[in-house]
Design an enzyme around this catalytic site. Sequence first.
Site, PDB file in Angstrom:
ATOM      1  N   ASN A  81       0.695  -1.078   0.030  1.00  0.00           N
ATOM      2  CA  ASN A  81       0.103  -0.163  -0.088  1.00  0.00           C
ATOM      3  C   ASN A  81       0.910   1.018  -0.053  1.00  0.00           C
ATOM      4  O   ASN A  81       0.187   2.439   0.313  1.00  0.00           O
ATOM      5  CB  ASN A  81      -0.899  -0.192   1.185  1.00  0.00           C
ATOM      6  CG  ASN A  81      -1.803  -1.174   1.288  1.00  0.00           C
ATOM      7  OD1 ASN A  81      -1.673  -1.969   2.331  1.00  0.00           O
ATOM      8  ND2 ASN A  81      -2.704  -1.566   0.118  1.00  0.00           N
ATOM      9  N   VAL A  88       2.002   6.916   0.655  1.00  0.00           N
ATOM     10  CA  VAL A  88       1.083   6.048   1.171  1.00  0.00           C
ATOM     11  C   VAL A  88      -0.162   6.129   0.475  1.00  0.00           C
ATOM     12  O   VAL A  88      -0.738   7.098   0.094  1.00  0.00           O
ATOM     13  CB  VAL A  88       0.880   6.352   2.802  1.00  0.00           C
ATOM     14  CG1 VAL A  88      -0.182   5.695   3.391  1.00  0.00           C
ATOM     15  CG2 VAL A  88       2.389   6.195   3.362  1.00  0.00           C
ATOM     16  N   CYS A  89      -0.763   5.120   0.198  1.00  0.00           N
ATOM     17  CA  CYS A  89      -2.126   4.901  -0.495  1.00  0.00           C
ATOM     18  C   CYS A  89      -3.170   4.048   0.543  1.00  0.00           C
ATOM     19  O   CYS A  89      -2.995   2.758   0.593  1.00  0.00           O
ATOM     20  CB  CYS A  89      -1.828   4.193  -1.886  1.00  0.00           C
ATOM     21  SG  CYS A  89      -3.587   4.239  -2.383  1.00  0.00           S
ATOM     22  N   ILE A  90      -3.818   4.963   1.386  1.00  0.00           N
ATOM     23  CA  ILE A  90      -4.847   4.480   2.311  1.00  0.00           C
ATOM     24  C   ILE A  90      -6.186   5.405   2.058  1.00  0.00           C
ATOM     25  O   ILE A  90      -5.905   6.557   1.975  1.00  0.00           O
ATOM     26  CB  ILE A  90      -4.415   4.324   3.804  1.00  0.00           C
ATOM     27  CG1 ILE A  90      -3.791   5.822   4.272  1.00  0.00           C
ATOM     28  CG2 ILE A  90      -3.406   3.332   4.017  1.00  0.00           C
ATOM     29  CD1 ILE A  90      -3.469   5.716   5.788  1.00  0.00           C
ATOM     30  N   HIS A  94      -7.459   9.929   0.910  1.00  0.00           N
ATOM     31  CA  HIS A  94      -8.086  10.228  -0.383  1.00  0.00           C
ATOM     32  C   HIS A  94      -9.087  11.128  -0.115  1.00  0.00           C
ATOM     33  O   HIS A  94      -9.579  11.329   0.757  1.00  0.00           O
ATOM     34  CB  HIS A  94      -8.680   8.883  -0.918  1.00  0.00           C
ATOM     35  CG  HIS A  94      -7.855   7.600  -1.393  1.00  0.00           C
ATOM     36  ND1 HIS A  94      -8.159   6.333  -1.485  1.00  0.00           N
ATOM     37  CD2 HIS A  94      -6.392   7.724  -1.319  1.00  0.00           C
ATOM     38  CE1 HIS A  94      -7.116   5.606  -1.595  1.00  0.00           C
ATOM     39  NE2 HIS A  94      -6.022   6.386  -1.639  1.00  0.00           N
TER      40      HIS A  94
END
Length: 168
Positions: A81, A88-90, A94
Amino acid sequence: MANGQSALLLQRQLQELTKNPVEGFSAGLAEDNIYEWDVLIVGPPNTLYEGGFFKARMTFPETYPMQPPKLRFISKIWHPNVYESGEVCISILHPPGEDRWGYEEASERWLPVHTVETILISVISMLSSPNPESPANIEAAKEMRDDYPAFKKRVQRIVRDSIESCYD
Protein backbone atom coordinates in the site's frame (compact mmCIF):
# COMPACT_ATOMS: atom_id res chain seq x y z
CA MET A 1 -11.03 27.18 5.98
CA ALA A 2 -8.70 30.11 5.42
CA ASN A 3 -4.94 29.74 5.39
CA GLY A 4 -4.47 31.24 8.86
CA GLN A 5 -7.06 28.92 10.37
CA SER A 6 -5.43 25.80 8.95
CA ALA A 7 -2.05 26.92 10.32
CA LEU A 8 -3.62 27.48 13.77
CA LEU A 9 -5.24 24.04 13.69
CA LEU A 10 -1.94 22.39 12.74
CA GLN A 11 -0.16 24.35 15.49
CA ARG A 12 -2.69 23.05 18.05
CA GLN A 13 -2.27 19.46 16.81
CA LEU A 14 1.52 19.80 17.07
CA GLN A 15 1.26 21.16 20.63
CA GLU A 16 -1.06 18.31 21.60
CA LEU A 17 1.35 15.68 20.20
CA THR A 18 4.26 17.38 21.98
CA LYS A 19 2.39 17.40 25.31
CA ASN A 20 0.90 13.92 24.90
CA PRO A 21 3.13 11.79 22.65
CA VAL A 22 1.54 8.73 21.06
CA GLU A 23 3.39 5.44 21.07
CA GLY A 24 4.60 4.30 17.65
CA PHE A 25 5.51 7.61 16.05
CA SER A 26 6.93 11.06 16.55
CA ALA A 27 6.20 14.13 14.46
CA GLY A 28 7.52 17.66 14.23
CA LEU A 29 7.92 20.53 11.83
CA ALA A 30 10.29 20.27 8.91
CA GLU A 31 12.29 23.50 8.69
CA ASP A 32 9.79 25.60 10.69
CA ASN A 33 7.06 25.16 8.06
CA ILE A 34 3.69 24.36 9.65
CA TYR A 35 2.59 22.68 6.38
CA GLU A 36 5.59 20.28 6.23
CA TRP A 37 6.11 17.74 9.02
CA ASP A 38 8.85 15.18 9.52
CA VAL A 39 7.55 11.92 10.93
CA LEU A 40 9.31 8.90 12.37
CA ILE A 41 7.21 5.74 12.49
CA VAL A 42 8.39 2.78 14.54
CA GLY A 43 7.53 -0.56 12.99
CA PRO A 44 4.67 -2.01 15.07
CA PRO A 45 5.28 -4.98 17.38
CA ASN A 46 4.40 -8.46 16.12
CA THR A 47 4.60 -7.42 12.45
CA LEU A 48 7.23 -7.87 9.76
CA TYR A 49 8.11 -4.17 10.23
CA GLU A 50 8.71 -4.54 14.01
CA GLY A 51 11.56 -2.41 15.32
CA GLY A 52 12.16 -0.54 12.07
CA PHE A 53 12.53 3.24 12.03
CA PHE A 54 10.79 4.71 9.01
CA LYS A 55 11.16 8.38 8.17
CA ALA A 56 8.32 10.09 6.34
CA ARG A 57 7.20 13.57 5.31
CA MET A 58 3.63 14.78 5.75
CA THR A 59 2.65 17.72 3.53
CA PHE A 60 -0.56 19.59 4.30
CA PRO A 61 -2.52 21.68 1.81
CA GLU A 62 -3.52 25.18 2.90
CA THR A 63 -7.10 23.89 2.65
CA TYR A 64 -6.50 21.43 5.54
CA PRO A 65 -8.63 20.03 7.20
CA MET A 66 -11.09 20.18 4.29
CA GLN A 67 -8.53 18.32 2.12
CA PRO A 68 -6.12 15.59 3.28
CA PRO A 69 -2.36 15.83 3.58
CA LYS A 70 0.00 13.64 1.59
CA LEU A 71 2.28 11.22 3.41
CA ARG A 72 5.44 9.95 1.75
CA PHE A 73 8.00 7.59 3.23
CA ILE A 74 11.53 8.91 2.83
CA SER A 75 12.99 5.67 4.18
CA LYS A 76 12.94 2.72 1.83
CA ILE A 77 9.88 0.55 2.47
CA TRP A 78 8.41 -2.50 0.74
CA HIS A 79 4.68 -2.64 1.25
CA PRO A 80 1.66 -3.30 -1.01
CA ASN A 81 0.00 0.00 0.00
CA VAL A 82 3.00 2.27 -0.55
CA TYR A 83 3.93 3.42 -4.05
CA GLU A 84 7.53 3.05 -5.27
CA SER A 85 7.83 6.82 -4.69
CA GLY A 86 7.09 6.25 -0.99
CA GLU A 87 3.63 7.83 -1.14
CA VAL A 88 1.17 6.10 1.17
CA CYS A 89 -2.10 4.93 -0.35
CA ILE A 90 -4.78 4.48 2.31
CA SER A 91 -8.44 5.42 2.15
CA ILE A 92 -8.39 8.19 4.74
CA LEU A 93 -5.79 10.09 2.69
CA HIS A 94 -7.97 10.02 -0.42
CA PRO A 95 -9.93 13.21 -1.21
CA PRO A 96 -13.36 13.44 0.41
CA GLY A 97 -16.54 12.37 -1.32
CA GLU A 98 -17.54 9.46 -3.50
CA ASP A 99 -14.87 7.26 -5.08
CA ARG A 100 -15.35 7.49 -8.84
CA TRP A 101 -14.12 3.88 -9.16
CA GLY A 102 -16.53 2.60 -6.51
CA TYR A 103 -13.86 0.89 -4.34
CA GLU A 104 -14.38 3.00 -1.25
CA GLU A 105 -17.35 4.38 0.62
CA ALA A 106 -17.30 8.15 1.18
CA SER A 107 -17.12 7.42 4.93
CA GLU A 108 -13.79 5.57 4.44
CA ARG A 109 -12.17 8.53 2.68
CA TRP A 110 -10.85 11.81 4.09
CA LEU A 111 -13.02 13.55 6.65
CA PRO A 112 -12.12 16.88 8.30
CA VAL A 113 -12.30 15.22 11.74
CA HIS A 114 -9.03 13.38 11.05
CA THR A 115 -5.91 14.66 12.77
CA VAL A 116 -2.20 13.97 12.45
CA GLU A 117 -2.65 11.41 15.21
CA THR A 118 -5.50 9.52 13.50
CA ILE A 119 -3.62 9.54 10.19
CA LEU A 120 -0.45 8.12 11.69
CA ILE A 121 -2.37 5.51 13.68
CA SER A 122 -3.96 4.47 10.36
CA VAL A 123 -0.50 4.21 8.76
CA ILE A 124 0.71 2.03 11.65
CA SER A 125 -2.39 -0.12 11.15
CA MET A 126 -1.57 -0.33 7.42
CA LEU A 127 1.92 -1.63 8.31
CA SER A 128 0.31 -4.22 10.59
CA SER A 129 -2.28 -5.34 8.02
CA PRO A 130 -1.21 -4.83 4.39
CA ASN A 131 -4.04 -4.91 1.84
CA PRO A 132 -2.73 -6.69 -1.28
CA GLU A 133 -6.22 -6.57 -2.85
CA SER A 134 -5.95 -2.83 -3.48
CA PRO A 135 -2.23 -2.34 -4.08
CA ALA A 136 -0.28 0.82 -4.77
CA ASN A 137 2.86 -1.30 -5.24
CA ILE A 138 1.76 -4.16 -7.48
CA GLU A 139 5.12 -5.95 -7.25
CA ALA A 140 5.06 -5.96 -3.44
CA ALA A 141 1.46 -7.21 -3.42
CA LYS A 142 2.28 -9.94 -5.94
CA GLU A 143 5.35 -11.03 -3.96
CA MET A 144 3.35 -11.01 -0.71
CA ARG A 145 0.68 -13.25 -2.27
CA ASP A 146 2.85 -15.53 -4.42
CA ASP A 147 6.15 -15.78 -2.52
CA TYR A 148 5.59 -14.79 1.10
CA PRO A 149 9.03 -16.04 2.29
CA ALA A 150 10.75 -13.73 -0.25
CA PHE A 151 8.47 -10.82 0.75
CA LYS A 152 9.26 -11.42 4.43
CA LYS A 153 13.00 -11.61 3.76
CA ARG A 154 12.96 -8.34 1.78
CA VAL A 155 10.99 -6.53 4.52
CA GLN A 156 13.35 -7.86 7.21
CA ARG A 157 16.35 -6.52 5.24
CA ILE A 158 14.65 -3.09 4.95
CA VAL A 159 13.93 -3.09 8.71
CA ARG A 160 17.61 -3.92 9.43
CA ASP A 161 18.74 -1.15 7.08
CA SER A 162 16.36 1.33 8.74
CA ILE A 163 17.81 0.56 12.16
CA GLU A 164 21.40 0.90 10.89
CA SER A 165 20.63 4.22 9.15
CA CYS A 166 19.44 5.67 12.49
CA TYR A 167 22.99 5.25 13.78
CA ASP A 168 24.70 6.82 10.76
